[in-house]
Design a protein around this motif. Structure first.
Motif, PDB file in Angstrom:
ATOM      1  N   SER A   1      -6.263   8.809   2.510  1.00  0.00           N
ATOM      2  CA  SER A   1      -6.175   7.995   1.293  1.00  0.00           C
ATOM      3  C   SER A   1      -7.369   7.046   1.245  1.00  0.00           C
ATOM      4  O   SER A   1      -8.127   6.924   2.217  1.00  0.00           O
ATOM      5  N   PRO A   2      -7.544   6.315   0.146  1.00  0.00           N
ATOM      6  CA  PRO A   2      -8.641   5.343   0.066  1.00  0.00           C
ATOM      7  C   PRO A   2      -8.530   4.192   1.064  1.00  0.00           C
ATOM      8  O   PRO A   2      -9.502   3.457   1.247  1.00  0.00           O
TER       9      PRO A   2
ATOM     10  N   MET B   1       1.394   1.973  -3.553  1.00  0.00           N
ATOM     11  CA  MET B   1       0.167   2.430  -4.200  1.00  0.00           C
ATOM     12  C   MET B   1      -0.224   3.844  -3.777  1.00  0.00           C
ATOM     13  O   MET B   1      -0.772   4.616  -4.579  1.00  0.00           O
ATOM     14  N   TYR B   2       0.059   4.176  -2.526  1.00  0.00           N
ATOM     15  CA  TYR B   2      -0.328   5.483  -1.980  1.00  0.00           C
ATOM     16  C   TYR B   2       0.890   6.132  -1.331  1.00  0.00           C
ATOM     17  O   TYR B   2       1.014   6.166  -0.094  1.00  0.00           O
TER      18      TYR B   2
ATOM     19  N   HIS C   1      -7.504   4.652   4.325  1.00  0.00           N
ATOM     20  CA  HIS C   1      -7.605   5.139   5.695  1.00  0.00           C
ATOM     21  C   HIS C   1      -8.965   4.785   6.303  1.00  0.00           C
ATOM     22  O   HIS C   1      -9.959   4.642   5.577  1.00  0.00           O
TER      23      HIS C   1
ATOM     24  N   LEU D   1      -1.987  15.722   3.125  1.00  0.00           N
ATOM     25  CA  LEU D   1      -2.497  15.085   1.915  1.00  0.00           C
ATOM     26  C   LEU D   1      -3.979  14.745   1.979  1.00  0.00           C
ATOM     27  O   LEU D   1      -4.603  14.485   0.952  1.00  0.00           O
TER      28      LEU D   1
ATOM     29  N   LEU E   1       0.823  -1.209   0.000  1.00  0.00           N
ATOM     30  CA  LEU E   1       0.000   0.000   0.000  1.00  0.00           C
ATOM     31  C   LEU E   1       0.859   1.261   0.000  1.00  0.00           C
ATOM     32  O   LEU E   1       0.436   2.302  -0.499  1.00  0.00           O
ATOM     33  N   ASP E   2       2.058   1.163   0.540  1.00  0.00           N
ATOM     34  CA  ASP E   2       2.978   2.299   0.520  1.00  0.00           C
ATOM     35  C   ASP E   2       3.352   2.666  -0.908  1.00  0.00           C
ATOM     36  O   ASP E   2       3.507   3.847  -1.239  1.00  0.00           O
TER      37      ASP E   2
ATOM     38  N   TYR F   1       2.507   8.713   2.566  1.00  0.00           N
ATOM     39  CA  TYR F   1       2.006   8.496   3.920  1.00  0.00           C
ATOM     40  C   TYR F   1       2.990   7.725   4.807  1.00  0.00           C
ATOM     41  O   TYR F   1       2.862   7.737   6.029  1.00  0.00           O
TER      42      TYR F   1
END
Length: 216
Positions: free
Chosen positions: A197-198, A170-171, A200, A194, A167-168, A174
């Protein structure tokens, strides 16, 4: 010589709970634990593990007590020696919809349901049972008291950590690969900068305050 040296405390038998269940006629005993109830992002992940009778795996303990390198090594050992392993997840969307406790129970049930062969008894870390007809026992601090639960804690933790590293990518921005979604100062600063994210958890403090207001 001190009394504690004359009469040392015997080491904890982390197979005692499993042996007690076997004495009652059960043969397929699954330990169940989760990782990721507290983070602000990513899923909660649960694992269920059935170990062969009498198997002892040196070093297996509550995953929180182990280094990442040790967890990764033991993950492979458990994968190689377990009779069955099941993994379940509760997504951030599910957590927001039904709350983290119920999402954790969902993930645990999913992990148990994925086991083959099927267990006939479940040892669960914590104090909350799952919606299963199988006989089950909850165990406070079970990841320190039961080898099966400790093995499940390692499977759940390593599985979730690997997912957070993905996920890091992909997004970015964060820092998921570092803090794994927990509310570190750097993570909270990234959310403020930011926005969420989707992945969170929008119902969690530290996140929900930064959901953009819908335009009028």
């Amino acid at each position: 010589m001190r009394q504690t040296e004359l009469f040392p405390v015997p080491p904890l038998d982390t197979l005692a709970l499993e042996q007690h269940a076997r004495s009652r006629g059960f043969t397929m005993i699954a330990g169940v634990d989760e990782a990721g109830r507290g983070p602000l992002a990513g899923p909660v992940v649960a694992a269920a593990v059935i170990l062969p009778e009498g198997l002892r795996i040196p070093g297996v303990d509550d995953s929180k007590k182990l280094s990442p390198e040790t967890r990764e090594r033991l993950f492979d050992v458990i994968q190689a020696q377990a009779l069955a392993i099941g993994v379940g997840m509760g997504s951030p969307e599910l957590i927001d919809r039904i709350n983290i406790l119920q999402a954790t129970r969902h993930a645990m049930l999913e992990a148990v349901s994925a086991l083959s062969p099927r267990p006939d008894f479940i040892l669960i870390d914590g104090i909350t049972q799952i919606d299963s007809t199988l006989p089950q026992k909850t165990v406070k601090k079970g990841d320190s008291l039961s080898l099966s639960i400790a093995a499940a804690s390692i499977i759940a933790k390593v599985t979730r950590d690997r997912l957070m590293r993905k996920l890091d990518v992909m997004y970015p921005g964060y820092g998921f690969a570092g803090h794994k979604g927990y509310g570190s100062a750097a993570h909270l600063a990234a959310i403020r900068q930011l926005g969420p994210s989707p992945v969170h958890r929008l119902s969690f403090g530290g996140v929900k305050e930064h959901i953009p207001c819908p335009s009028s």
